[in-house]
Write a protein that holds these residues in place. Structure first.
Motif, short mmCIF file in Angstrom:
data_model
loop_
_atom_site.label_atom_id
_atom_site.label_comp_id
_atom_site.label_asym_id
_atom_site.label_seq_id
_atom_site.Cartn_x
_atom_site.Cartn_y
_atom_site.Cartn_z
N ASN B 169 -21.91 8.46 14.92
CA ASN B 169 -22.94 8.46 15.83
C ASN B 169 -24.26 8.77 14.96
O ASN B 169 -25.12 9.33 15.77
CB ASN B 169 -22.87 9.47 16.96
CG ASN B 169 -24.08 9.04 18.21
OD1 ASN B 169 -24.06 7.66 18.34
ND2 ASN B 169 -24.62 9.67 18.76
N ILE B 170 -24.29 8.64 13.65
CA ILE B 170 -25.51 8.61 12.96
C ILE B 170 -26.30 7.14 12.80
O ILE B 170 -25.70 6.31 12.99
CB ILE B 170 -25.43 9.34 11.42
CG1 ILE B 170 -24.73 8.45 10.63
CG2 ILE B 170 -24.82 10.77 11.75
CD1 ILE B 170 -24.89 8.73 9.16
N SER B 171 -27.53 7.42 12.63
CA SER B 171 -28.43 6.19 12.19
C SER B 171 -28.52 6.23 10.55
O SER B 171 -29.25 6.99 10.00
CB SER B 171 -29.77 6.01 12.97
OG SER B 171 -30.31 5.03 12.65
N GLN B 172 -27.99 5.10 9.97
CA GLN B 172 -28.06 5.11 8.45
C GLN B 172 -29.15 4.00 8.15
O GLN B 172 -28.98 2.84 8.68
CB GLN B 172 -27.07 4.38 7.91
CG GLN B 172 -26.83 4.70 6.41
CD GLN B 172 -25.55 4.08 5.72
OE1 GLN B 172 -25.17 3.04 5.83
NE2 GLN B 172 -25.09 4.69 4.47
N ASN B 173 -30.32 4.62 7.58
CA ASN B 173 -31.51 3.86 7.61
C ASN B 173 -31.85 3.59 6.18
O ASN B 173 -32.53 4.19 5.52
CB ASN B 173 -32.65 4.16 8.31
CG ASN B 173 -32.49 4.62 9.49
OD1 ASN B 173 -31.65 4.24 10.36
ND2 ASN B 173 -33.19 5.59 10.21
N VAL B 174 -31.18 2.41 5.37
CA VAL B 174 -31.57 2.20 4.10
C VAL B 174 -32.64 1.28 3.80
O VAL B 174 -32.72 0.19 4.49
CB VAL B 174 -30.11 1.78 3.17
CG1 VAL B 174 -29.02 2.87 3.56
CG2 VAL B 174 -29.51 0.59 3.82
N HIS B 175 -33.29 1.46 2.81
CA HIS B 175 -34.20 0.39 2.30
C HIS B 175 -33.94 0.09 0.65
O HIS B 175 -33.96 0.87 -0.13
CB HIS B 175 -35.49 0.97 2.25
CG HIS B 175 -36.71 -0.08 2.10
ND1 HIS B 175 -38.00 0.23 2.63
CD2 HIS B 175 -36.81 -1.31 1.41
CE1 HIS B 175 -38.60 -1.00 2.17
NE2 HIS B 175 -37.98 -1.71 1.56
N ASN B 176 -33.26 -1.40 0.46
CA ASN B 176 -32.95 -1.67 -0.60
C ASN B 176 -33.92 -2.73 -1.49
O ASN B 176 -34.77 -3.52 -0.73
CB ASN B 176 -31.73 -2.49 -0.92
CG ASN B 176 -30.54 -1.54 -0.01
OD1 ASN B 176 -30.43 -0.51 -0.37
ND2 ASN B 176 -29.97 -2.14 0.86
N VAL B 177 -33.93 -2.56 -2.65
CA VAL B 177 -35.14 -3.53 -3.33
C VAL B 177 -34.06 -3.96 -4.55
O VAL B 177 -33.88 -3.38 -5.16
CB VAL B 177 -36.32 -2.91 -3.74
CG1 VAL B 177 -37.12 -4.00 -4.67
CG2 VAL B 177 -37.34 -2.39 -2.50
N ILE B 178 -34.38 -5.37 -4.53
CA ILE B 178 -33.48 -6.23 -5.58
C ILE B 178 -34.54 -6.92 -6.41
O ILE B 178 -35.35 -7.82 -5.76
CB ILE B 178 -32.37 -6.81 -5.04
CG1 ILE B 178 -31.36 -6.11 -4.39
CG2 ILE B 178 -31.68 -7.89 -6.18
CD1 ILE B 178 -30.49 -6.86 -3.39
N MET B 179 -34.61 -6.62 -7.68
CA MET B 179 -35.72 -7.58 -8.73
C MET B 179 -34.79 -8.24 -9.79
O MET B 179 -34.16 -7.56 -10.47
CB MET B 179 -36.54 -6.56 -8.99
CG MET B 179 -37.55 -7.17 -10.13
SD MET B 179 -38.96 -7.99 -9.20
CE MET B 179 -39.66 -6.97 -8.22
N ILE B 180 -34.81 -9.73 -9.49
CA ILE B 180 -34.31 -10.07 -10.60
C ILE B 180 -35.24 -10.77 -11.40
O ILE B 180 -35.94 -12.04 -10.99
CB ILE B 180 -33.15 -11.31 -10.07
CG1 ILE B 180 -32.18 -10.76 -9.02
CG2 ILE B 180 -32.17 -11.97 -11.39
CD1 ILE B 180 -31.03 -9.70 -9.37
N GLU B 181 -35.37 -10.41 -12.75
CA GLU B 181 -36.64 -10.84 -13.63
C GLU B 181 -36.32 -12.14 -13.88
O GLU B 181 -35.43 -13.03 -13.97
CB GLU B 181 -36.98 -9.85 -14.45
CG GLU B 181 -37.24 -8.52 -13.96
CD GLU B 181 -37.74 -7.43 -15.22
OE1 GLU B 181 -38.36 -8.09 -16.22
OE2 GLU B 181 -37.60 -6.36 -14.94
N GLU B 182 -37.38 -12.84 -14.59
CA GLU B 182 -37.71 -14.27 -15.02
C GLU B 182 -36.26 -14.60 -15.87
O GLU B 182 -35.87 -13.75 -16.89
CB GLU B 182 -38.69 -14.30 -16.00
CG GLU B 182 -39.15 -15.89 -16.24
CD GLU B 182 -40.56 -15.91 -16.92
OE1 GLU B 182 -41.40 -15.10 -16.14
OE2 GLU B 182 -40.70 -16.76 -17.68
N GLY B 183 -35.62 -15.81 -15.41
CA GLY B 183 -34.61 -16.29 -16.26
C GLY B 183 -33.28 -15.60 -15.97
O GLY B 183 -32.13 -15.76 -16.92
#
Lengths: 252, 425
Positions: B169-183
């Motif tokens: 009964n918890i709230s898991q609040n995640v914030h992900n960032v994915i950065m795939i650079e040039e090429g």
């Protein structure tokens, strides 16, 4: 009853969607015999094959169907298939997600699995093995795919619906020769296999010996004779005035 | 190392305050889709750092099994890097030695501290005030990962990230960032899963993906939830020139409700997106999934394929919207649903919008219906029993190509699909 018959139909009547299609059809096919079914469009030829296979749309209202002496009238489709009844449909459904090769292995029911690749090579349809069954297949490809499954199954009774319809001449030769092979080789049950084949044009008879021909008209069997001879008579006189038929049939 | 700063003005502090202010405004804003949840019913126990581990194999067996059901390999075989979060805490981040220098994988909190430029991307692919769920992540973020693949690097093995809920009964609040650079080129497996003792709770996952020029990302997300659990992923993807985004989504277990409508922006010329979704609605599951793609760049292309099977008393919404904004853009939605129960419901809602781009080519095909009796009997003519014929057809129906997956994971998915099809009887 002669238990050596592959198929015996006793006064079989069939309805489709509540509409009577076949009336009192009686027929006997012995081991090793190839029977051919002629008849105008809508006379009930395909319905007869489907009913022998046991497809649920084809409701038997009367009579009985014996296969190698066993009453199969009320057996489900898969049990009939496992006993040795095989069907090559004219317009089989497309099945997404199931490759032809996989279904051919299934058809072999463990007997003949190793031969699927070999059979496909013989039929010139190896490229179809990895493709979903009948999805985007041409008319000729559908025939070969159906035949591949039938050959893998090695049924004691092959029910074949218009193998020569909508197929180019080269493919008719391949299909015809393959069907000839199918009825020559002993079936998985070691019985000389028999076949009941529907044809309109008779092209397939250039490759197969037709022991007996039947004419189905308006849901009733009206005539019987040696296959090629019967075809000649129908060609000469049409179904309406074919002298072999029990009575002259009014032209539709 | 590349400078990824954008030309956004303003100090970091002011921007953080602005996001917070917008989130406050959106705190009660319901999503237009899916059942509205009362977020106050989920508890927020005091932040408690779970014990970190040195190797995933040292996790307790139930956790390893739960992770495995979501495609996460605790042996880390054929994995370039791993991130593992339990409840609110990251307990493991590791990059295999052979991939050192090719990529970075850390918590977003650490990344925000390390890189000021990350603020230029923060809440740019997903709007902070989209709804109460994005607002909740801004107001009370509990973890999330930052993945960065450096320019020109081709990461041959999959990177895996596991977000596991262990507390009920918890709230898991995640914030992900994915950065795939040039090429650069990478495959990511995101496994979202539960400890078997969890019956209810909420997972909100904000994921912002940025694909720079010519980059490729294949992301496979496997969801493994429980009958009482709610899920609200919020994903935004910005795809630059010549870059490709491939998304595979797999949901084969019951859930109380999952609602997601990822938004993809094909901004650069020749940008591409491909979506493949396989979903099974079980028990009382409410599944509301869609794909929104804006085709803005010249020569952009989007294809979305979904296969959904509804059983029991499940309800499924299959949404899709393609927005053609360039005359040289093409998109296709292919959405098929199979109903295996009298009590299941399925809505297919494909939408196409040519937006001031009359020559944009957009199309869709959608079909929902029962299993075809004709096909069942056809397989029976080959000797298969009715039950086996049905399970074979269900399995075949869900069989779609999942490109960019490691072979081992493809095999795992095939096994799960086979088992699901057999249980579908």
């Amino acid at each position: 009853m002669d238990t050596s018959d592959i198929l015996q139909l006793d006064e079989v009547s069939i309805e489709v969607g509540g509409r009577p299609i076949l009336h009192d059809v009686s027929l006997r096919i012995r081991p090793g015999e190839t029977h051919v079914l002629f008849g105008p469009n809508g006379s009930g030829k395909s319905s007869l094959l489907m009913a022998i296979m046991g497809l649920s749309r084809y409701h038997m209202t009367k009579g009985r169907i014996l296969f190698q002496g066993q009453d199969i009238s009320h057996l489900p489709v898969d049990e009939r298939a496992r006993l040795g009844v095989g069907l090559m449909q004219q317009r089989p459904p497309s099945v997404r997600g199931i490759p032809l090769g996989q279904l051919a292995e299934v058809s072999a029911q463990g007997k003949n699995g190793k031969r699927v690749a070999e059979l496909a090579d013989q039929l010139g349809c190896s490229a179809l093995l990895a493709r979903d069954v009948n999805v985007g297949f041409s008319g000729g490809e559908i025939k070969k795919a159906e035949l591949l499954q039938l050959m893998a199954q090695q049924p004691a009774l092959a029910l074949v619906d218009e193998p020569d319809a909508g197929v180019d001449l080269d493919s008719i030769a391949v299909v015809g020769q393959a069907l000839a092979c199918l009825v020559k080789q002993p079936s998985a049950g070691a019985v000389a296999p028999a076949a009941l084949i529907i044809t309109h044009t008779g092209h397939i008879l250039n490759y197969l010996r037709a022991d007996v021909g039947h004419v189905l008209y308006g849901g009733t069997l009206v005539g019987e004779g040696e296959g090629l001879h019967l075809l000649e008579e129908i060609r000469k006189h049409g179904y309406g005035k074919c002298p072999i038929c029990r009575s002259h049939i009014p032209v539709q | 190392m590349s400078d990824l700063s954008l030309t956004h003005p303003g100090p970091v502090g002011a921007r953080a305050d602005a996001f917070r202010a917008r989130a406050i405004q959106a705190q009660t804003r319901p999503s237009p889709y899916g059942p509205d949840l009362d977020l106050t019913t989920f508890s927020h126990p005091a932040e408690q750092q779970r014990q970190r581990v040195d190797a995933l194999r040292s996790l307790e067996q139930q956790i390893r099994e739960a992770a495995s059901l979501a495609g996460i390999d605790s042996e880390e075989a054929n994995r370039a890097a791993s991130y593992f979060q339990i409840d609110y805490s990251s307990i493991y981040e590791r990059i295999q030695r052979r991939y050192q220098g090719q990529l970075e994988l850390m918590t977003t909190a650490e990344a925000l501290t390390s890189y000021d430029w990350l603020w230029d991307y923060w809440w740019q692919a997903v709007a902070v005030d989209q709804d109460k769920y994005t607002a909740a992540v801004e107001m009370a973020q509990t973890g999330g990962f930052f993945l960065r693949v450096f320019a020109g690097q081709r990461v041959k093995e999959a990177i895996q990230a596991c977000l596991l809920v262990q507390e009920n009964n918890i709230s898991q609040n995640v914030h992900n960032v994915i950065m795939i650079e040039e090429g650069a080129d990478a495959q990511l497996i995101t496994g979202c899963t539960l400890h078997p003792r969890v019956e209810t709770g909420l997972h909100i996952g904000v994921t912002e993906v940025f694909l720079k020029k010519g980059a490729t990302l294949s992301e496979t997300m496997i969801h493994n939830w429980a009958e009482g659990f709610h899920v609200r992923p919020r994903t935004g993807v910005i795809v630059e020139e010549g870059a490709t985004f491939v998304s595979n989504y797999i949901l084969l277990r019951p859930v109380r409700s999952v609602q997601a409508y990822p938004r993809v922006f094909l901004r650069g010329a020749g940008a591409r997106a491909q979506f493949n979704s396989i979903m099974v609605g079980l028990k009382e599951s409410l599944i509301d999934m869609g794909t929104y793609v804006e085709l803005t760049g010249q020569g952009t292309r989007a294809d979305a394929i979904s296969r959904a099977v509804a059983r029991d008393r499940s309800t499924m919404y299959l949404r899709g919207e393609l927005v053609g904004q360039h005359n040289e853009s093409r998109g296709h939605l292919d959405c098929r649903g199979m109903l295996l129960s009298e009590h299941a419901r399925m809505h297919a809602i494909p939408e196409l919008l040519a937006d001031s781009a009359p020559r944009s080519q957009l199309s869709h095909e959608a079909a929902v219906g029962p299993i075809a009796e004709e096909a069942v009997e056809y397989l029976m003519t080959r000797g298969l029993s009715r039950d086996v014929a049905i399970s074979t057809l269900v399995r075949g129906f869900m069989q779609i190509d999942l490109p960019g997956l490691p072979e081992i994971l493809t095999k795992h998915i095939q096994r799960v699909l086979a088992a699901t099809a057999e249980h579908s009887l």
